[in-house]
Design a protein around this motif. Structure first.
Motif, PDB file in Angstrom:
ATOM      1  N   ASP A  79      53.391  25.409  30.505  1.00 35.49           N
ATOM      2  CA  ASP A  79      52.690  25.124  31.304  1.00 35.49           C
ATOM      3  C   ASP A  79      51.475  24.290  30.667  1.00 35.49           C
ATOM      4  N   TYR A  80      51.098  24.828  29.492  1.00 34.05           N
ATOM      5  CA  TYR A  80      50.015  23.992  28.802  1.00 34.05           C
ATOM      6  C   TYR A  80      50.573  23.476  27.515  1.00 34.05           C
ATOM      7  N   ARG A  81      51.711  23.016  27.203  1.00 39.70           N
ATOM      8  CA  ARG A  81      52.284  22.424  25.934  1.00 39.70           C
ATOM      9  C   ARG A  81      51.569  21.211  25.739  1.00 39.70           C
ATOM     10  N   HIS A  82      51.071  21.124  24.546  1.00 42.09           N
ATOM     11  CA  HIS A  82      50.002  20.018  24.054  1.00 42.09           C
ATOM     12  C   HIS A  82      50.040  20.336  22.424  1.00 42.09           C
ATOM     13  N   ALA A  83      49.518  19.226  21.521  1.00 32.92           N
ATOM     14  CA  ALA A  83      49.343  19.464  20.214  1.00 32.92           C
ATOM     15  C   ALA A  83      47.815  19.233  19.883  1.00 32.92           C
ATOM     16  N   ASN A  84      47.446  19.726  18.924  1.00 32.64           N
ATOM     17  CA  ASN A  84      45.892  19.754  18.424  1.00 32.64           C
ATOM     18  C   ASN A  84      46.172  19.042  16.837  1.00 32.64           C
ATOM     19  N   ILE A  85      44.991  18.270  16.739  1.00 30.38           N
ATOM     20  CA  ILE A  85      44.824  17.390  15.511  1.00 30.38           C
ATOM     21  C   ILE A  85      43.724  17.719  14.707  1.00 30.38           C
ATOM     22  N   ASP A  86      43.489  17.821  13.414  1.00 36.93           N
ATOM     23  CA  ASP A  86      42.303  18.076  12.544  1.00 36.93           C
ATOM     24  C   ASP A  86      42.661  16.967  11.283  1.00 36.93           C
ATOM     25  N   ILE A  87      41.453  16.391  10.826  1.00 38.77           N
ATOM     26  CA  ILE A  87      41.790  15.453   9.802  1.00 38.77           C
ATOM     27  C   ILE A  87      40.587  15.601   8.796  1.00 38.77           C
ATOM     28  N   ARG A 104      46.819   7.613  14.276  1.00 40.21           N
ATOM     29  CA  ARG A 104      47.781   6.865  15.023  1.00 40.21           C
ATOM     30  C   ARG A 104      49.133   7.283  14.565  1.00 40.21           C
ATOM     31  N   THR A 105      49.131   7.449  13.361  1.00 44.10           N
ATOM     32  CA  THR A 105      50.592   7.703  12.626  1.00 44.10           C
ATOM     33  C   THR A 105      51.030   9.005  13.124  1.00 44.10           C
ATOM     34  N   LEU A 106      50.319  10.085  13.050  1.00 42.89           N
ATOM     35  CA  LEU A 106      50.629  11.293  13.474  1.00 42.89           C
ATOM     36  C   LEU A 106      50.836  11.543  15.003  1.00 42.89           C
ATOM     37  N   ALA A 107      50.094  10.976  15.620  1.00 44.50           N
ATOM     38  CA  ALA A 107      50.324  10.764  17.154  1.00 44.50           C
ATOM     39  C   ALA A 107      51.586  10.052  17.738  1.00 44.50           C
ATOM     40  N   ARG A 108      51.949   9.174  17.001  1.00 43.14           N
ATOM     41  CA  ARG A 108      53.115   8.518  17.276  1.00 43.14           C
ATOM     42  C   ARG A 108      54.392   9.525  17.434  1.00 43.14           C
ATOM     43  N   TYR A 109      54.336  10.132  15.867  1.00 47.58           N
ATOM     44  CA  TYR A 109      55.369  11.215  15.624  1.00 47.58           C
ATOM     45  C   TYR A 109      55.400  12.373  16.646  1.00 47.58           C
ATOM     46  N   LEU A 110      54.117  12.760  17.119  1.00 47.07           N
ATOM     47  CA  LEU A 110      53.933  13.755  18.000  1.00 47.07           C
ATOM     48  C   LEU A 110      54.725  13.400  19.301  1.00 47.07           C
ATOM     49  N   PHE A 111      54.315  12.344  19.908  1.00 51.45           N
ATOM     50  CA  PHE A 111      54.724  12.046  20.920  1.00 51.45           C
ATOM     51  C   PHE A 111      56.074  11.319  21.187  1.00 51.45           C
ATOM     52  N   THR A 112      56.469  10.861  20.002  1.00 52.96           N
ATOM     53  CA  THR A 112      58.297  10.522  20.085  1.00 52.96           C
ATOM     54  C   THR A 112      59.255  11.473  19.569  1.00 52.96           C
ATOM     55  N   GLU A 113      58.805  12.424  18.387  1.00 47.49           N
ATOM     56  CA  GLU A 113      59.735  13.174  17.856  1.00 47.49           C
ATOM     57  C   GLU A 113      59.720  14.647  18.620  1.00 47.49           C
ATOM     58  N   ARG A 115      57.805  15.267  21.572  1.00 51.61           N
ATOM     59  CA  ARG A 115      57.636  14.819  23.038  1.00 51.61           C
ATOM     60  C   ARG A 115      56.615  15.511  23.409  1.00 51.61           C
ATOM     61  N   HIS A 116      55.613  15.802  22.828  1.00 51.85           N
ATOM     62  CA  HIS A 116      54.183  16.044  23.462  1.00 51.85           C
ATOM     63  C   HIS A 116      53.559  14.814  24.379  1.00 51.85           C
ATOM     64  N   HIS A 117      52.966  15.425  25.634  1.00 55.52           N
ATOM     65  CA  HIS A 117      52.432  14.504  26.426  1.00 55.52           C
ATOM     66  C   HIS A 117      51.056  14.265  26.173  1.00 55.52           C
ATOM     67  N   ARG A 118      50.593  15.107  25.433  1.00 58.29           N
ATOM     68  CA  ARG A 118      49.041  15.147  25.470  1.00 58.29           C
ATOM     69  C   ARG A 118      48.635  15.653  24.200  1.00 58.29           C
ATOM     70  N   LEU A 119      47.589  15.032  23.436  1.00 60.68           N
ATOM     71  CA  LEU A 119      46.861  15.607  21.874  1.00 60.68           C
ATOM     72  C   LEU A 119      45.456  15.689  22.377  1.00 60.68           C
ATOM     73  N   VAL A 120      44.938  16.786  21.666  1.00 63.13           N
ATOM     74  CA  VAL A 120      43.445  16.904  21.574  1.00 63.13           C
ATOM     75  C   VAL A 120      42.787  17.272  20.236  1.00 63.13           C
ATOM     76  N   ILE A 121      41.666  16.634  20.205  1.00 63.50           N
ATOM     77  CA  ILE A 121      40.806  16.727  19.103  1.00 63.50           C
ATOM     78  C   ILE A 121      39.376  17.203  19.341  1.00 63.50           C
ATOM     79  N   ASP A 163      40.894  13.990  24.202  1.00 61.64           N
ATOM     80  CA  ASP A 163      42.443  13.906  24.339  1.00 61.64           C
ATOM     81  C   ASP A 163      42.754  12.536  24.419  1.00 61.64           C
ATOM     82  N   LEU A 164      44.205  12.509  24.259  1.00 62.05           N
ATOM     83  CA  LEU A 164      45.088  11.154  24.091  1.00 62.05           C
ATOM     84  C   LEU A 164      46.264  11.547  24.898  1.00 62.05           C
ATOM     85  N   LEU A 165      46.560  10.868  26.094  1.00 57.61           N
ATOM     86  CA  LEU A 165      47.654  11.138  26.871  1.00 57.61           C
ATOM     87  C   LEU A 165      48.851   9.920  26.277  1.00 57.61           C
ATOM     88  N   VAL A 166      50.160  10.301  26.457  1.00 55.26           N
ATOM     89  CA  VAL A 166      51.219   9.594  25.965  1.00 55.26           C
ATOM     90  C   VAL A 166      51.273   8.209  26.593  1.00 55.26           C
TER      91      VAL A 166
END
Length: 177
Positions: A79-87, A104-113, A115-121, A163-166
């Motif tokens: 119910d809270y599934r997402h990924a977070n990123i640090d760089i 952007r490269t990692l985001a593309r991977y997390l969205f496509t491979e 199937r995350h719908h939301r990323l946070v930083i 955040d960034l939504l797919v």
């Protein structure tokens, strides 16, 4: 993760123990240490980061040179599934679009491979260069997390949740090897 990701400017590959000296050297620079502080033993901290089963760390390569690291972790509660990123990037590599391309490269991977719908930083609110980079990558401010993180000065500082939504993502296609 054993996947190498290719962006427009950077390549992201899984970090190995051979990368520890270069990552420590970058983390020790004042410009990076200010935001990615650590204790007296950065070698141990970087080693622990690479061994953390809850996070994936990839090195950022540009023109064959290691210029930083990017890591991600997932919240797996359905119910809270997402990924977070640090760089973090070597100061000599900053301001050239490499961080934006890595994100952007990692985001593309997390969205496509994955199937995350939301990323946070969550950069420090006063880390204007990071906020600008993440905005260029498509992230939007959500709100300020007050007194979120203790700084090297010992005081609590505010961070910006972004955040960034797919459906908002429009990075150019890259390839995954």
């Amino acid at each position: 993760m054993r996947t190498t990701l290719h962006g427009t400017l950077v390549t992201l590959r899984p970090a190995t123990s051979d990368d520890i000296p270069a990552l420590v050297a970058i983390r020790e620079t004042p410009e990076v240490h200010r935001w990615w502080r650590g204790g007296a033993d950065l070698v141990s901290e970087v080693t622990e980061d690479l061994a953390d089963p809850a996070a994936e760390t990839l090195v950022v390569l540009h023109a064959g040179r290691l210029v930083g690291a990017i890591q991600w972790a997932a919240e797996t509660e359905p119910d809270y599934r997402h990924a977070n990123i640090d760089i973090f990037l070597d100061p000599a590599a900053q301001g050239r679009g490499l961080g934006t391309d890595a994100i952007r490269t990692l985001a593309r991977y997390l969205f496509t491979e994955h199937r995350h719908h939301r990323l946070v930083i969550d950069p420090a609110l006063d880390n204007t260069a990071a906020v600008r980079c993440y905005t260029k990558a498509g992230f939007r401010p959500v709100g300020v997390m007050r007194r979120y993180e203790r700084g090297t000065d010992g005081n609590w500082h505010d961070n910006l949740l972004m955040d960034l939504l797919v459906e908002e993502f429009d990075a150019p296609a890259g390839r995954t090897v």
